[in-house]
Design a protein around this motif. Structure first.
Motif, mmCIF file in Angstrom:
data_model
loop_
_atom_site.group_PDB
_atom_site.id
_atom_site.type_symbol
_atom_site.label_atom_id
_atom_site.label_comp_id
_atom_site.label_asym_id
_atom_site.label_seq_id
_atom_site.Cartn_x
_atom_site.Cartn_y
_atom_site.Cartn_z
ATOM 1 N N UNK A 1 0.851 -1.190 0.000
ATOM 2 C CA UNK A 1 0.000 0.000 0.000
ATOM 3 C C UNK A 1 0.892 1.247 0.000
ATOM 4 N N UNK A 2 0.653 2.124 -0.952
ATOM 5 C CA UNK A 2 1.440 3.349 -1.087
ATOM 6 C C UNK A 2 0.584 4.534 -0.638
ATOM 7 N N UNK A 3 1.080 5.268 0.346
ATOM 8 C CA UNK A 3 0.325 6.372 0.930
ATOM 9 C C UNK A 3 1.153 7.653 0.854
ATOM 10 N N UNK A 4 0.518 8.726 0.414
ATOM 11 C CA UNK A 4 1.158 10.040 0.363
ATOM 12 C C UNK A 4 0.561 10.925 1.442
ATOM 13 N N UNK A 5 1.416 11.448 2.316
ATOM 14 C CA UNK A 5 0.991 12.425 3.321
ATOM 15 C C UNK A 5 1.283 13.830 2.805
ATOM 16 N N UNK A 6 0.319 14.719 2.902
ATOM 17 C CA UNK A 6 0.513 16.145 2.639
ATOM 18 C C UNK A 6 0.437 16.844 3.984
ATOM 19 N N UNK A 7 1.545 17.421 4.411
ATOM 20 C CA UNK A 7 1.596 17.955 5.765
ATOM 21 C C UNK A 7 2.522 19.168 5.815
ATOM 22 N N UNK A 8 2.660 19.761 6.979
ATOM 23 C CA UNK A 8 3.462 20.970 7.129
ATOM 24 C C UNK A 8 4.818 20.710 7.748
#
Length: 419
Positions: free
Chosen positions: A1-8
């Motif tokens: 499973x490939x997950x992309x986090x968009x965060x600061x």
């Protein structure tokens, strides 16, 4: 499973960027570390950084994608951006599109509705999980709960006002980002939170979305150590961990400290972590109350590494959280995990963290008298302090257990993909 986090924040990627993980990693890094035990998860983090163009840094089952902060350029461009109270233009979304193109994720996890990252939900067919951190719509409504706009204008910093970086400018940006937040939530199919308050707010702002519950992982220094009471007849040591926002109730600390100085003859020492001398909020609170921090024995400790904060907490008598609005403040969970007796305001999602009378005491926001009374109640009753301490520590250690939180998060991801 490939997950992309968009965060600061870069999470554990801070070490690849020459930054101190102790100051920029935070709980995102703690969660990332907990997820490291899951073999079938490939995680990517995209975040703003001081770079000229988006680049990809690969590590074992990790990708870090710093992209340029906005605005770029010299001081003049920054000043114009600040004065106009603008948000990031839509053109900045190209960095998010590029991160998706490079990482080819199965799903995207957006950490927070405050930033512009959530707009990715309108630009992709991939499943997107919108994580609730604070809720700008609610925070904007409570912004002037303790300090009025007049207080900020009369006692604020003229230089920050001229530079477009005052607390009043921040309020305008909050209002604009709150409108953007409502649009993001109206488009979301999946949201995640931790409290009754954020769940109910999402039911109103994102009625079409499926809600997932998932707690947070605390930083390591707060997962070890056990508070024990100090000398009951000595000076009272209090600690609060806050940011310098107008709605954080810092003025209540000043007024409560003034009351306690008359009620606790041995003296009261109050350490305020996260706020330092020179910040506008200090100038406003001192101008509004007519008392300097030093005259009330309030120490402005500024930002501190997690190890230092944990040490301060373990050496204190009581942790006090005075905010006028909050969802699930990490500082409260950190104090509870160490077993420090907690007094907090009954606002937002705090009652989901602290059960009044069982593992902490809750008081009305903006009420220094009730807060002072609660401090005295805990300080004078050693049995109460010990009971609150032990119950809070047990509850927080269970709630923030890294393995349990990581397992819950991955299960939520799999449920999203199954749908």
């Amino acid at each position: 499973m490939r997950v992309l986090w968009l965060c600061s924040t870069p999470g554990l990627g801070a070490s690849h960027l020459g930054a101190s993980p102790a100051l920029v990693g935070g709980w995102i890094a703690a969660l990332e570390e907990a997820l490291g035990q899951i073999d079938d998860l490939h995680l990517s983090l995209a975040f703003p950084w001081d770079v000229k163009e988006l680049r990809r840094i690969s590590a074992e089952r990790r990708d870090y994608l710093p992209f340029p902060r906005y605005p770029r350029g010299g001081r003049l461009r920054r000043a114009l951006f600040d004065h106009s109270c603008r948000l990031e233009p839509e053109s900045e979304l190209r960095h998010l599109d590029r991160a998706v193109e490079l990482t080819r994720p199965d799903l995207i996890h957006v950490w927070g509705t405050e930033g512009f990252y959530g707009q990715i939900v309108e630009r992709t067919e991939l499943p997107v999980l919108i994580e609730i951190q604070g809720i700008r719509t609610q925070y904007t409504a409570a912004y002037f709960s303790g300090l009025s706009a007049g207080d900020l204008l009369r006692h604020g910093s003229p230089s920050r006002l001229l530079a477009g970086r005052s607390l009043l400018h921040r309020y305008v940006r909050y209002r604009r980002s709150a409108r953007r937040e409502r649009r993001i939530l109206a488009s979301a199919r999946f949201v995640s939170g931790r409290t009754d308050w954020d769940r109910r707010t999402c039911a109103a702002l994102a009625p079409q979305a499926r809600y997932f519950h998932c707690d947070r992982v605390l930083r390591r220094p707060f997962c070890r150590g056990h508070w024990s009471p100090r000398d009951a007849n000595g000076p009272l040591w209090l600690v609060s961990t806050l940011r310098g926002n107008a709605y954080k109730g810092i003025e209540t600390i000043w007024r409560c400290a003034e009351l306690l100085r008359r009620l606790w003859p041995a003296g009261v020492r109050w350490t305020l972590v996260g706020v330092r001398r020179g910040e506008e909020i200090v100038r406003v609170v001192e101008g509004t109350t007519g008392r300097r921090a030093e005259s009330l024995d309030i120490r402005l400790a500024g930002r501190q590494p997690a190890e230092e904060v944990a040490t301060l907490l373990l050496e204190s008598d009581i942790f006090v959280h005075p905010s006028h609005i909050d969802n699930s403040p990490n500082a409260v969970g950190e104090a509870m995990s160490l077993g420090v007796p907690v007094i907090a305001t009954h606002v937002g999602g705090v009652p989901s963290l602290v059960e009044n009378g069982r593992d902490g005491l809750l008081v009305p926001p903006g009420d220094p008298w009730a807060m002072a009374g609660a401090v005295l109640e805990v300080a004078r009753d050693g049995a109460l302090a010990a009971r609150l301490s032990e119950t809070a520590r047990q509850r927080a250690r269970t709630r923030h257990d890294p393995e349990r939180v990581a397992r819950t998060l991955v299960e939520n991801y799999r449920k999203m993909l199954a749908r």
